[in-house]
Design an enzyme around this catalytic site. Structure first.
Site, PDB file in Angstrom:
ATOM      1  CG  ASN A  42      47.520  31.117 113.085  1.00 50.32           C
ATOM      2  OD1 ASN A  42      46.924  31.826 113.890  1.00 50.32           O
ATOM      3  ND2 ASN A  42      47.034  29.958 112.677  1.00 50.32           N
ATOM      4  CD  GLU A  55      55.148  29.817 116.805  1.00 52.93           C
ATOM      5  OE1 GLU A  55      54.393  30.201 115.889  1.00 52.93           O
ATOM      6  OE2 GLU A  55      55.169  28.649 117.223  1.00 52.93           O
ATOM      7  CB  CYS A  91      56.273  24.669 112.794  1.00 48.97           C
ATOM      8  SG  CYS A  91      56.862  26.147 111.944  1.00 48.97           S
ATOM      9  CB  CYS A  94      58.592  28.947 114.276  1.00 53.70           C
ATOM     10  SG  CYS A  94      57.205  29.634 113.326  1.00 53.70           S
TER      11      CYS A  94
HETATM   12  N1  THU Z   1      50.986  27.431 113.391  1.00 56.68           N
HETATM   13  C1  THU Z   1      51.580  28.461 114.078  1.00 56.68           C
HETATM   14  O1  THU Z   1      51.194  29.632 113.906  1.00 56.68           O
HETATM   15  N2  THU Z   1      52.597  28.177 114.922  1.00 56.68           N
HETATM   16  C2  THU Z   1      53.012  26.917 115.231  1.00 56.68           C
HETATM   17  O2  THU Z   1      53.937  26.773 115.982  1.00 56.68           O
HETATM   18  C3  THU Z   1      52.336  25.758 114.644  1.00 56.68           C
HETATM   19  C4  THU Z   1      51.406  26.052 113.521  1.00 56.68           C
HETATM   20  C5  THU Z   1      49.882  27.739 112.483  1.00 56.68           C
HETATM   21  C6  THU Z   1      50.164  27.576 111.032  1.00 56.68           C
HETATM   22  C7  THU Z   1      48.766  27.382 110.483  1.00 56.68           C
HETATM   23  O3  THU Z   1      48.179  28.661 110.283  1.00 56.68           O
HETATM   24  C8  THU Z   1      48.023  26.668 111.596  1.00 56.68           C
HETATM   25  O4  THU Z   1      48.778  26.876 112.759  1.00 56.68           O
HETATM   26  C9  THU Z   1      47.852  25.180 111.361  1.00 56.68           C
HETATM   27  O5  THU Z   1      49.060  24.574 111.071  1.00 56.68           O
END
Ligand code: THU
Length: 138
Positions: A42, A55, A91, A94
């Site tokens: 992320n 993702e 999420c 994604c």
């Molecule tokens: N996040 C992801 O990278 N993938 C997920 O499936 C859930 C959330 C990240 C987004 C943000 O940078 C942090 O987690 C908190 O939401």
């Protein structure tokens, strides 16, 4: 590559996370049909909304390199600086990006809870009745 190796690749990718605002570090490892693996993390932003999930980072890297066929993705996440413990499910945004490129019935999502454990679901289970490219190709 075994499923556990893919989960461990996601744990390694998580080390690259740029998440100073949420302090929630996420890593992903995307397995292409030809065996290539793309890591993703992320990447947050001071303006918040431009942030990208792990993702999608993995998918966009792979797509740019010309890959279109994917078998599985491993995802791990949790408080930055702590080892992975809790399950981190992708999420909705994604899941929709996966839906664009993957067969919902066969694409597998491995949600790691540590280097030796994961929970597995198909994309169809995570995104039932999804909307995809075929809906526009009449
Ligand atoms: N996040 C992801 O990278 N993938 C997920 O499936 C859930 C959330 C990240 C987004 C943000 O940078 C942090 O987690 C908190 O939401």
């Amino acid at each position: 590559m075994s499923d556990l190796e893919l989960v461990r690749a996601a744990i390694a990718a998580r080390e690259h996370s740029y998440s100073p605002y949420s302090n929630f570090a996420v890593g992903a490892a995307l397995l292409c049909a030809d065996g290539t693996v793309y890591g993703g993390c992320n990447i947050e932003n001071a303006a918040y909304s431009p942030g990208n999930c792990a993702e999608r980072t993995a998918f966009f890297r792979a797509i740019f390199d010309g890959h279109r066929d994917f078998d599985a993705i491993a995802v791990v996440g949790g408080p930055a600086g702590e080892p992975v413990g809790e399950l981190c499910a992708p999420c909705g945004v994604c899941r929709q990006v996966m839906r664009e490129f993957c067969d919902p019935a066969t694409f597998r999502v491995l949600m790691g809870t540590g280097p030796d454990d994961f929970v597995e679901a198909t994309l169809e289970e995570l995104l039932p009745h999804g909307f995809g490219p075929e809906n526009l190709n009449r």
